[in-house]
Design an enzyme around this catalytic site. Structure first.
Site, PDB file in Angstrom:
ATOM      1  N   ARG A 132       0.796  -1.233   0.000  1.00 21.59           N
ATOM      2  CA  ARG A 132       0.000   0.000   0.000  1.00 21.59           C
ATOM      3  C   ARG A 132       0.829   1.283   0.000  1.00 21.59           C
ATOM      4  O   ARG A 132       0.277   2.364  -0.037  1.00 21.59           O
ATOM      5  CB  ARG A 132      -0.983  -0.007   1.174  1.00 21.59           C
ATOM      6  CG  ARG A 132      -1.926  -1.183   1.075  1.00 21.59           C
ATOM      7  CD  ARG A 132      -3.180  -1.084   1.883  1.00 21.59           C
ATOM      8  NE  ARG A 132      -4.007  -2.240   1.571  1.00 21.59           N
ATOM      9  CZ  ARG A 132      -3.934  -3.422   2.181  1.00 21.59           C
ATOM     10  NH1 ARG A 132      -3.115  -3.605   3.193  1.00 21.59           N
ATOM     11  NH2 ARG A 132      -4.688  -4.421   1.795  1.00 21.59           N
ATOM     12  N   SER A 176       2.065  -5.332   4.416  1.00 27.03           N
ATOM     13  CA  SER A 176       1.528  -4.725   3.199  1.00 27.03           C
ATOM     14  C   SER A 176       1.175  -3.255   3.389  1.00 27.03           C
ATOM     15  O   SER A 176       0.965  -2.538   2.417  1.00 27.03           O
ATOM     16  CB  SER A 176       0.295  -5.505   2.743  1.00 27.03           C
ATOM     17  OG  SER A 176      -0.610  -5.662   3.814  1.00 27.03           O
ATOM     18  N   GLY A 192      -1.640 -10.944   8.811  1.00 24.69           N
ATOM     19  CA  GLY A 192      -1.623 -12.396   9.023  1.00 24.69           C
ATOM     20  C   GLY A 192      -2.720 -12.910   9.939  1.00 24.69           C
ATOM     21  O   GLY A 192      -2.603 -14.004  10.489  1.00 24.69           O
ATOM     22  N   GLY A 193      -3.785 -12.115  10.098  1.00 18.56           N
ATOM     23  CA  GLY A 193      -4.880 -12.485  11.008  1.00 18.56           C
ATOM     24  C   GLY A 193      -5.557 -13.799  10.668  1.00 18.56           C
ATOM     25  O   GLY A 193      -6.168 -14.435  11.534  1.00 18.56           O
ATOM     26  N   ASN A 276      -9.517  -9.232  12.873  1.00 21.33           N
ATOM     27  CA  ASN A 276     -10.343 -10.239  13.540  1.00 21.33           C
ATOM     28  C   ASN A 276      -9.569 -10.977  14.618  1.00 21.33           C
ATOM     29  O   ASN A 276      -8.375 -11.227  14.494  1.00 21.33           O
ATOM     30  CB  ASN A 276     -10.846 -11.264  12.518  1.00 21.33           C
ATOM     31  CG  ASN A 276      -9.693 -12.008  11.833  1.00 21.33           C
ATOM     32  OD1 ASN A 276      -9.010 -11.461  11.000  1.00 21.33           O
ATOM     33  ND2 ASN A 276      -9.463 -13.258  12.220  1.00 21.33           N
ATOM     34  N   ASP A 318     -15.438 -12.002  10.797  1.00 21.96           N
ATOM     35  CA  ASP A 318     -14.229 -11.420  10.210  1.00 21.96           C
ATOM     36  C   ASP A 318     -14.427  -9.948   9.883  1.00 21.96           C
ATOM     37  O   ASP A 318     -14.028  -9.479   8.821  1.00 21.96           O
ATOM     38  CB  ASP A 318     -13.774 -12.191   8.957  1.00 21.96           C
ATOM     39  CG  ASP A 318     -12.418 -11.699   8.453  1.00 21.96           C
ATOM     40  OD1 ASP A 318     -11.572 -11.347   9.301  1.00 21.96           O
ATOM     41  OD2 ASP A 318     -12.216 -11.639   7.225  1.00 21.96           O
ATOM     42  N   TRP A 488     -12.709  -0.423  -4.462  1.00 22.61           N
ATOM     43  CA  TRP A 488     -11.558  -0.985  -3.730  1.00 22.61           C
ATOM     44  C   TRP A 488     -10.366  -0.027  -3.744  1.00 22.61           C
ATOM     45  O   TRP A 488      -9.276  -0.353  -3.312  1.00 22.61           O
ATOM     46  CB  TRP A 488     -11.177  -2.351  -4.329  1.00 22.61           C
ATOM     47  CG  TRP A 488     -10.563  -3.276  -3.333  1.00 22.61           C
ATOM     48  CD1 TRP A 488      -9.234  -3.556  -3.191  1.00 22.61           C
ATOM     49  CD2 TRP A 488     -11.238  -4.038  -2.330  1.00 22.61           C
ATOM     50  NE1 TRP A 488      -9.037  -4.448  -2.157  1.00 22.61           N
ATOM     51  CE2 TRP A 488     -10.263  -4.767  -1.611  1.00 22.61           C
ATOM     52  CE3 TRP A 488     -12.579  -4.172  -1.941  1.00 22.61           C
ATOM     53  CZ2 TRP A 488     -10.578  -5.613  -0.553  1.00 22.61           C
ATOM     54  CZ3 TRP A 488     -12.893  -5.023  -0.899  1.00 22.61           C
ATOM     55  CH2 TRP A 488     -11.899  -5.731  -0.218  1.00 22.61           C
ATOM     56  N   ALA A 552      -8.212  -8.416  -2.631  1.00 20.97           N
ATOM     57  CA  ALA A 552      -8.937  -9.524  -2.008  1.00 20.97           C
ATOM     58  C   ALA A 552     -10.147  -9.992  -2.808  1.00 20.97           C
ATOM     59  O   ALA A 552     -10.514 -11.165  -2.738  1.00 20.97           O
ATOM     60  CB  ALA A 552      -9.379  -9.112  -0.596  1.00 20.97           C
TER      61      ALA A 552
HETATM   62 CA    CA Z   1      -9.389 -10.866   8.751  1.00 21.33          CA
END
Ligand code: CA
Ligand code: CA
Length: 606
Positions: A132, A176, A192-193, A276, A318, A488, A552
């Site tokens: 980003r 990211s 990495g959630g 999350n 999530d 997005w 995503a």
């Molecule tokens: Ca998540």
């Protein structure tokens, strides 16, 4: 002649000295939102308002906005491009997919250097190989990589000055987000959630990469400070172990800080959203599961959590609460706003975290009927929580529910903008839902740790995305512009009464900030999933955006992914400006016949 040569030599020497002296300072970062000649931070100012005081481009002139140059990231690999360019000293620093970064001449697009991070096999980015953006400090440009490292490069040469491993990519860690710089400290989160990582915020010496403090965003974990020799010292547990988490689940509790943070010099606090709690199956972790799906406000000097506000306690959908907390003035108070993935727009006091307002910014929300402004807690709709697998006959699949928003959120990573002129937030929202159910799961290092199955579904035939102008005081939507594909990219707003945003269909668009009337658009050749920026150079206002469909949605979007599977990937950065007033830029057109008889035709660019 000799004198002239001497003066050239002297001025060259001065220019070189000036270039060397023009490192990015803390004061420059602090004032980034006001200074129009550069863009030094993600958010166009650490407050994240994405507002520029520039108004050469306005509702009268923007129709003439024209491309100046475009640059291809090249390579065989493209995929999602979510980067926000930075501008300093006439140079653009822009990251690309697969942990690449480029330095370009901001007025011509000429490539100055490129750095391609060598990525190992087995990286585990959840949501495409995106980045980003970078951060600038002194003579360095610094960015995070998909194998969870930080790399600092010399702005002029692209040489690596320092490199630090943040964590183990094989355990699911990646980076990211654009780093945030405050008073010489580089503040970063982790991604990495979905792999049960330990969410946290870390501060490093921006010049050396040395750790200064680390603050976990999962209740129960110890924070640390580090002295100049790297010796670590305990700095207190975040919260109280097992207060909001049962058993050992907090040890792999997720709460990833994957979108980075914002900072407000008026409060001295950095604000990080958290993702999350892991795993997704909420029945395994009865309790609020602090500090997941929250905003946490950190004292920048010590790393202590000064306040937290949890948007989704015991998140079972999530609904990563990573969304940017944008500070601004409202009713004489310093406050911050967040358009959460869970569908509600929140306004909190920026100093204390007190909830001041909360209202839906999407049309359908199933998991809660509202937010209680007295307690600050959502009014859950219990029957709309996906069921407990252990309650079923076979213990393998819990009851499925249709939930809105879907986990891709009322708003995801795409940052909103705030205009102090209109008092409105410009929110790139999406209307969608999901079928979701829970499944049994146990933690295994490096494996997806969800305990849930799901399918994203559109709610409407004609649109998913909607750019909405929202009044943070009343919750009223002043205007909206619907978009077929999910939005997005991010948003930029300016004193020229303009709002700029991109669409997956490939357009960069501009609308009247007061009315929502579209006043300009340009097709970039691939989907735009990145936030635009603007700056001025040589008396001219420039606009730039990165183009390249991905992120995503194509990977996780279920029915929506198939709906937009016609969109093509790419990897370009585009730059626009107005043609110069009274421009003498000409093109010579040779007539096909009787060339000798006719003069060349001059065609003015404007
Ligand atoms: Ca998540
Ligand atoms: Ca600036």
């Amino acid at each position: 002649m000799r004198l002239q040569l001497l003066s050239v030599l002297v001025s060259t020497a001065f220019a070189t000295m000036a270039a060397q002296a023009a490192g990015v300072t803390d004061a420059m970062i602090r004032n980034d939102a006001q200074t129009t000649g550069d863009v030094l931070s993600w958010g166009i100012g650490t407050q994240g308002q994405r507002y520029s005081p520039l108004k050469q481009l306005n509702t009268s002139t923007v129709s003439k906005l024209t491309p100046v140059w475009a640059f291809s990231f090249g390579g065989e690999k493209q995929r999602g491009q979510e980067s926000q360019p930075l501008i300093h000293n006439g140079k653009m620093f822009v990251t690309g997919s697969y942990s690449r970064i480029y330095a370009l001449d901001a007025t011509t697009g000429k490539k100055l250097w490129k750095y391609e991070h060598r990525l190992p096999e087995g990286i585990m980015p959840c949501c495409d190989v995106i980045n980003r953006g970078a951060a600038l400090y002194d003579n360095l440009v610094i960015f995070g990589t998909l194998d969870a490292q930080l790399v600092a490069l010399d702005q002029n040469t692209g040489d690596v000055v320092w490199k630090e491993k943040v964590d183990d990519y094989a355990a699911g860690y990646s980076m990211s987000a654009a780093p945030l710089i405050v008073d010489g400290l580089l503040l970063t989160g982790v991604s990495g959630g979905e792999f049960g990582v330990l969410g946290r915020v870390e501060a490093r010496n921006a010049k050396t990469g040395a750790l200064v403090w680390s603050r976990p965003t999962v209740e129960g974990h110890m924070g640390y400070t580090y002295d100049a020799d790297g010796n670590k010292k305990e700095a207190g547990i975040s919260g109280t172990t097992n207060k909001t988490w049962p058993g050992d689940l907090w040890k792999t509790g997720g709460s990833a800080t994957w979108l980075g943070g914002t900072y407000d010099p008026k409060t001295g606090l950095a604000y990080f959203g958290t993702g999350n709690p892991a795993p997704w199956n909420s029945h395994l972790r009865k309790g609020d599961n602090l500090y997941s799906s929250s905003t946490v406000a950190l004292d920048v000097k010590t790393g202590q959590i000064k306040w937290h506000y949890q948007n989704t306690p015991n998140d079972g959908w999530d609904y990563d609460g990573v969304n940017e907390f944008v500070t601004f003035d409202m009713n004489g108070r310093r406050v911050g706003a967040k358009a959460d993935r869970n569908g509600f727009f929140y306004v909190n006091d920026a100093k204390t975290g007190e909830l001041l307002n909360a209202f839906p910014f999407v049309k359908k929300i199933t998991w809660a009927s509202g937010v209680d402004l007295k307690t600050g807690r959502p009014n859950f709709v219990p029957e709309n929580r996906p069921g407990d697998p252990t309650a079923g006959a076979d213990g393998k699949k819990g009851s499925s529910v249709f939930a809105a928003p879907g986990f891709l959120g009322g708003k995801n990573q795409q940052p909103m903008a705030y205009s102090p002129d209109t008092g409105l937030f410009y929110v790139p929202a999406n209307e969608w839902g999901m079928e979701i159910w829970n499944e049994p799961v146990t933690y295994k290092k490096g494996a997806a740790y969800l305990g849930a199955g799901f399918t994203i579904k559109a709610l409407n035939e004609d649109y998913i995305g909607s750019l909405r102008a929202i009044d943070p005081k009343t919750g009223k939507i002043a205007w909206e512009i619907k978009n077929n594909a999910p939005l997005w990219g991010g948003v930029l707003t300016t004193a020229g009464n303009l709002v700029f945003w991109g669409t997956p269909e490939g357009y960069l668009k501009a609308a009247d900030a007061k009315t929502g009337k579209v006043v300009w658009q340009f097709q970039t050749g691939s989907g735009v999933v990145a936030p635009p920026v603007t700056w001025e150079q040589g008396g001219e206002q420039y606009v730039s955006v990165v183009s390249g469909w991905g992120g995503a949605v194509p990977l996780w979007g279920g029915d929506v992914a198939s709906r937009v599977n016609y969109l093509e990937q790419g990897g370009m950065v585009w730059v626009f400006k107005l043609p110069k007033a009274g421009s003498t830029t000409t093109a010579t057109v040779k007539p096909a016949k009787t060339a000798a008889a006719q003069p060349a035709v001059k065609v003015a660019a404007n």
